[in-house]
Design a protein around this motif. Structure first.
Motif, short mmCIF file in Angstrom:
data_model
loop_
_atom_site.label_atom_id
_atom_site.label_comp_id
_atom_site.label_asym_id
_atom_site.label_seq_id
_atom_site.Cartn_x
_atom_site.Cartn_y
_atom_site.Cartn_z
N THR A 8 53.74 49.69 33.78
CA THR A 8 52.34 49.72 33.35
C THR A 8 51.64 48.42 33.71
O THR A 8 50.48 48.43 34.10
N ILE A 12 48.23 48.12 35.75
CA ILE A 12 47.07 47.37 35.23
C ILE A 12 46.57 46.40 36.30
O ILE A 12 45.36 46.30 36.54
N ARG A 13 47.49 45.72 36.98
CA ARG A 13 47.08 44.79 38.04
C ARG A 13 46.34 45.54 39.15
O ARG A 13 45.33 45.05 39.66
N VAL A 15 44.57 48.30 38.84
CA VAL A 15 43.26 48.70 38.32
C VAL A 15 42.32 47.49 38.28
O VAL A 15 41.14 47.60 38.59
N LEU A 16 42.86 46.32 37.91
CA LEU A 16 42.03 45.11 37.87
C LEU A 16 41.51 44.75 39.26
O LEU A 16 40.35 44.34 39.40
N LYS A 19 38.78 47.10 39.96
CA LYS A 19 37.60 46.76 39.17
C LYS A 19 36.84 45.61 39.81
O LYS A 19 35.61 45.65 39.93
N LYS A 35 37.39 49.21 33.61
CA LYS A 35 37.60 48.32 32.46
C LYS A 35 38.19 49.12 31.29
O LYS A 35 39.14 48.68 30.64
N VAL A 38 41.82 49.95 31.92
CA VAL A 38 42.73 48.84 31.65
C VAL A 38 43.07 48.80 30.16
O VAL A 38 44.23 48.66 29.77
N SER A 39 42.06 48.96 29.32
CA SER A 39 42.28 48.96 27.88
C SER A 39 43.23 50.09 27.47
O SER A 39 44.17 49.88 26.70
N LYS A 42 46.79 49.36 28.63
CA LYS A 42 47.44 48.36 27.76
C LYS A 42 47.98 49.03 26.50
O LYS A 42 49.10 48.73 26.07
N SER A 82 48.72 57.11 32.65
CA SER A 82 47.88 56.70 33.77
C SER A 82 46.75 57.67 34.00
O SER A 82 45.61 57.27 34.21
#
Length: 102
Positions: A8, A12-13, A15-16, A19, A35, A38-39, A42, A82
């Motif tokens: 995960t 997240i990386r 998706v960042l 973004k 954004k 990502v939340s 997490k 995801s």
């Protein structure tokens, strides 16, 4: 590093990065969606990390039925996490997904 499982954290990386590309392209709707993703990732990642710790403990105690059930729970969360975090829209490509700003 984010109190989430390794898979995960990698997602997240990704998706960042997407973004940041959306922000650079001034696609603020997409940036907001990512954004929020990502939340959500997490949250799912923290649950998975907790379940993985419980699974390791079950294995140490040789409670293999519990370990198997936890493994299935983890796989279900990963499969749904995801897609739920991102909604129906896929991630734009990290490289070349947006035109360069002049």
């Amino acid at each position: 590093d984010m109190n989430v499982d390794a898979q995960t954290a990698e997602r997240i990386r990704e998706v960042l990065v997407a973004k940041e590309a959306a922000v650079a392209a001034e696609d603020y709707d997409e940036a907001k969606r990512l954004k929020d993703a990502v939340s959500n990732l997490k949250d799912v990642g923290m649950k998975i990390a907790q379940l993985e710790a419980q699974k390791r403990a079950a294995v140490e105690q040789e409670d293999y039925d519990r370990a198997k059930a936890l493994k299935n729970d983890i796989e279900t969360l990963r499969a749904g996490g995801s897609s739920a975090a991102l909604g129906d829209a896929p991630l734009p490509p990290a490289q070349g997904g947006y035109p360069q700003q002049p």
